[in-house]
Design a protein around this motif. Sequence first.
Motif, PDB file in Angstrom:
ATOM      1  N   VAL A 140       0.935  -1.313  -0.098  1.00  0.00           N
ATOM      2  CA  VAL A 140      -0.061  -0.002   0.083  1.00  0.00           C
ATOM      3  C   VAL A 140       0.701   1.305   0.190  1.00  0.00           C
ATOM      4  O   VAL A 140       0.476   2.277  -0.932  1.00  0.00           O
ATOM      5  CB  VAL A 140      -0.993  -0.018   1.360  1.00  0.00           C
ATOM      6  N   ALA A 147      -5.422   9.340  -2.898  1.00  0.00           N
ATOM      7  CA  ALA A 147      -5.008   7.774  -2.471  1.00  0.00           C
ATOM      8  C   ALA A 147      -6.086   6.924  -2.195  1.00  0.00           C
ATOM      9  O   ALA A 147      -6.206   5.977  -2.523  1.00  0.00           O
ATOM     10  CB  ALA A 147      -4.015   7.951  -1.191  1.00  0.00           C
ATOM     11  N   VAL A 148      -7.207   7.633  -1.566  1.00  0.00           N
ATOM     12  CA  VAL A 148      -8.190   6.720  -1.095  1.00  0.00           C
ATOM     13  C   VAL A 148      -9.117   6.520  -2.524  1.00  0.00           C
ATOM     14  O   VAL A 148      -9.606   5.438  -2.575  1.00  0.00           O
ATOM     15  CB  VAL A 148      -9.372   7.281  -0.310  1.00  0.00           C
ATOM     16  N   ARG A 149      -9.145   7.591  -3.392  1.00  0.00           N
ATOM     17  CA  ARG A 149      -9.812   7.344  -4.600  1.00  0.00           C
ATOM     18  C   ARG A 149      -9.247   6.131  -5.443  1.00  0.00           C
ATOM     19  O   ARG A 149      -9.875   5.164  -5.995  1.00  0.00           O
ATOM     20  CB  ARG A 149      -9.721   8.458  -5.525  1.00  0.00           C
ATOM     21  N   LEU A 157      -7.510   3.643  -4.224  1.00  0.00           N
ATOM     22  CA  LEU A 157      -7.579   2.268  -3.727  1.00  0.00           C
ATOM     23  C   LEU A 157      -9.179   1.717  -3.855  1.00  0.00           C
ATOM     24  O   LEU A 157      -9.362   0.678  -4.105  1.00  0.00           O
ATOM     25  CB  LEU A 157      -7.412   2.207  -2.234  1.00  0.00           C
ATOM     26  N   THR A 158      -9.962   2.589  -3.823  1.00  0.00           N
ATOM     27  CA  THR A 158     -11.447   2.445  -4.247  1.00  0.00           C
ATOM     28  C   THR A 158     -11.693   1.952  -5.588  1.00  0.00           C
ATOM     29  O   THR A 158     -12.248   0.909  -5.990  1.00  0.00           O
ATOM     30  CB  THR A 158     -12.794   3.431  -3.675  1.00  0.00           C
ATOM     31  N   GLU A 213      -9.227   0.529  -7.303  1.00  0.00           N
ATOM     32  CA  GLU A 213      -8.557  -0.541  -7.369  1.00  0.00           C
ATOM     33  C   GLU A 213      -9.273  -1.647  -7.092  1.00  0.00           C
ATOM     34  O   GLU A 213      -9.338  -3.053  -7.724  1.00  0.00           O
ATOM     35  CB  GLU A 213      -7.291  -0.362  -6.569  1.00  0.00           C
ATOM     36  N   ASP A 214      -9.920  -1.582  -5.989  1.00  0.00           N
ATOM     37  CA  ASP A 214     -10.747  -2.557  -5.571  1.00  0.00           C
ATOM     38  C   ASP A 214     -12.434  -2.725  -6.189  1.00  0.00           C
ATOM     39  O   ASP A 214     -13.060  -3.755  -5.680  1.00  0.00           O
ATOM     40  CB  ASP A 214     -11.046  -2.419  -4.063  1.00  0.00           C
ATOM     41  N   THR A 216     -14.962  -0.993  -5.948  1.00  0.00           N
ATOM     42  CA  THR A 216     -16.152  -0.987  -5.249  1.00  0.00           C
ATOM     43  C   THR A 216     -17.053  -0.302  -5.542  1.00  0.00           C
ATOM     44  O   THR A 216     -16.842   1.076  -6.330  1.00  0.00           O
ATOM     45  CB  THR A 216     -15.520  -0.136  -3.827  1.00  0.00           C
ATOM     46  N   LEU A 276     -16.020   5.489   0.496  1.00  0.00           N
ATOM     47  CA  LEU A 276     -14.608   5.954   1.143  1.00  0.00           C
ATOM     48  C   LEU A 276     -14.154   7.275   0.453  1.00  0.00           C
ATOM     49  O   LEU A 276     -13.594   8.149   1.249  1.00  0.00           O
ATOM     50  CB  LEU A 276     -13.387   4.836   1.146  1.00  0.00           C
ATOM     51  N   THR A 277     -14.271   7.074  -0.741  1.00  0.00           N
ATOM     52  CA  THR A 277     -13.899   8.446  -1.486  1.00  0.00           C
ATOM     53  C   THR A 277     -14.891   9.932  -0.897  1.00  0.00           C
ATOM     54  O   THR A 277     -14.250  10.883  -0.807  1.00  0.00           O
ATOM     55  CB  THR A 277     -14.007   8.653  -3.275  1.00  0.00           C
ATOM     56  N   SER A 283     -13.337  10.866   2.197  1.00  0.00           N
ATOM     57  CA  SER A 283     -12.022  11.556   2.339  1.00  0.00           C
ATOM     58  C   SER A 283     -12.384  13.045   1.724  1.00  0.00           C
ATOM     59  O   SER A 283     -11.544  13.906   2.153  1.00  0.00           O
ATOM     60  CB  SER A 283     -10.986  10.781   1.245  1.00  0.00           C
ATOM     61  N   LEU A 328     -17.693  -3.235   3.521  1.00  0.00           N
ATOM     62  CA  LEU A 328     -16.365  -3.429   2.601  1.00  0.00           C
ATOM     63  C   LEU A 328     -15.698  -4.585   3.233  1.00  0.00           C
ATOM     64  O   LEU A 328     -15.739  -5.254   4.339  1.00  0.00           O
ATOM     65  CB  LEU A 328     -15.554  -2.372   2.472  1.00  0.00           C
ATOM     66  N   ASP A 329     -14.951  -5.099   2.081  1.00  0.00           N
ATOM     67  CA  ASP A 329     -14.176  -6.267   2.489  1.00  0.00           C
ATOM     68  C   ASP A 329     -13.003  -5.869   3.216  1.00  0.00           C
ATOM     69  O   ASP A 329     -12.502  -4.563   3.521  1.00  0.00           O
ATOM     70  CB  ASP A 329     -13.519  -6.960   1.247  1.00  0.00           C
ATOM     71  N   THR A 350      -9.984  -4.053   1.761  1.00  0.00           N
ATOM     72  CA  THR A 350     -10.257  -2.457   1.475  1.00  0.00           C
ATOM     73  C   THR A 350     -10.211  -1.431   2.831  1.00  0.00           C
ATOM     74  O   THR A 350      -9.467  -0.440   2.743  1.00  0.00           O
ATOM     75  CB  THR A 350     -11.437  -2.451   0.748  1.00  0.00           C
ATOM     76  N   LYS A 377      -6.609  -1.053   3.774  1.00  0.00           N
ATOM     77  CA  LYS A 377      -5.974  -0.028   2.878  1.00  0.00           C
ATOM     78  C   LYS A 377      -6.412   1.241   3.450  1.00  0.00           C
ATOM     79  O   LYS A 377      -5.512   2.298   3.473  1.00  0.00           O
ATOM     80  CB  LYS A 377      -6.101  -0.264   1.450  1.00  0.00           C
ATOM     81  N   PHE A 378      -7.859   1.344   3.678  1.00  0.00           N
ATOM     82  CA  PHE A 378      -8.346   2.745   3.825  1.00  0.00           C
ATOM     83  C   PHE A 378      -7.585   3.283   5.067  1.00  0.00           C
ATOM     84  O   PHE A 378      -7.297   4.430   5.379  1.00  0.00           O
ATOM     85  CB  PHE A 378      -9.818   2.768   3.849  1.00  0.00           C
ATOM     86  N   HIS A 396      -5.057   2.438   6.538  1.00  0.00           N
ATOM     87  CA  HIS A 396      -3.541   2.663   6.261  1.00  0.00           C
ATOM     88  C   HIS A 396      -3.351   4.107   5.545  1.00  0.00           C
ATOM     89  O   HIS A 396      -2.554   4.826   6.155  1.00  0.00           O
ATOM     90  CB  HIS A 396      -2.916   1.765   5.254  1.00  0.00           C
ATOM     91  N   VAL A 397      -4.170   4.591   4.710  1.00  0.00           N
ATOM     92  CA  VAL A 397      -4.028   5.730   4.130  1.00  0.00           C
ATOM     93  C   VAL A 397      -4.415   7.026   5.056  1.00  0.00           C
ATOM     94  O   VAL A 397      -3.593   7.854   5.017  1.00  0.00           O
ATOM     95  CB  VAL A 397      -5.119   5.742   2.776  1.00  0.00           C
TER      96      VAL A 397
END
Lengths: 99, 222
Positions: free
Chosen positions: A50, A66-68, A70-71, A73-74, A76, B110-111, B114, B146-147, B150, B153-154, B156-157
């Motif tokens: 990460v 960064a959040v965008r 990862l989302t 990527e996954d 969602t 999550l976006t 943020s 969410l899994d 994810t 990672k969130f 972590h960020v």
Amino acid sequence: MGADSTERRTATSGRSWRLRVRLRGAREKREESEEYTALSERIEEHSDAVDETIGDMSSDLDFVGAVRELTDEDATPQGGQEQEKEREKEQEEAEGVDR
Amino acid sequence: MRPAYDVGSVLPGDELDALPAGTSLLLSGPSMVGKRDLAIRMLADDENQTDDGVLLVTTKDDASAIVREFERLVSGFDPDRVGLIDCSGSADRDALREVATEHVGSPADLTGISIGAAKLTKQFSERGISDVRHGLVSVSTLLQYLDTETVFKFLHVYTNRVQSSDGLAVFTIDSSSHDAQTVNTMTSEFDGVVQLRETTEGVVEYRVRGFGRSPTGWASVE
């Protein structure tokens, strides 16, 4: 005689039960510890992966990016194109926050 | 840049008197043990009457309920210092005129969270508030939507952002809602964890782990 023998048997069986419990405890602890080590390693690998993708986090815009990422990527589910456009507009509004 | 955030007034021991800027803390315990109250009190730091901003993400309770909790728990509650990101999906958007609130459709967005955080930080900055205490109540709701990867990672960020901005993060997780491996995975993203439990006599106890120190024993929160 008979009573002594029964007591001895009971004591022996008590000791052997305690020994079995201790052995089982030790085995469980070892398994837990191995599991924990494996988990720690996986977490570390994960964090490194990460870290490579998020890069610098010195501004809120980097955070949003960064959040965008990862989302995305996954994959969602976050809505359709309309919502995506709305997001871009909101991100632009937040731009320049602490550059 | 400030050296540390004072949270010492919330728990009786001196394990958590001051947390260095950039620290992320997880409050972990079963449901109804008082994690949210403790998080609010740590974030508001009522006793020291700081000028820090409080940015709280609420995933389950709506913003009105959170404001009521702030009013109940924090005697010097200053709405100008608080910003909320309401992911509860509540339609009651008019009830909160005094507290800056960003609404996000779902905890899975999550976006959106943020972006809400960026907007509220901007508002704090415009009011001259540079030190921000971040809260997220609760990581468990994110895990329902969410899994694990994810959410991991969130976190972590988010904790990286808190570290980069010299903030403080106080997040909560319901340890009884997830398996031990999931809780351990989430915990690993934080500098330390305050574990809570309720004894059979109904006493709420806590212990502190992490922060590069030896784990403490269980002690009453009273």
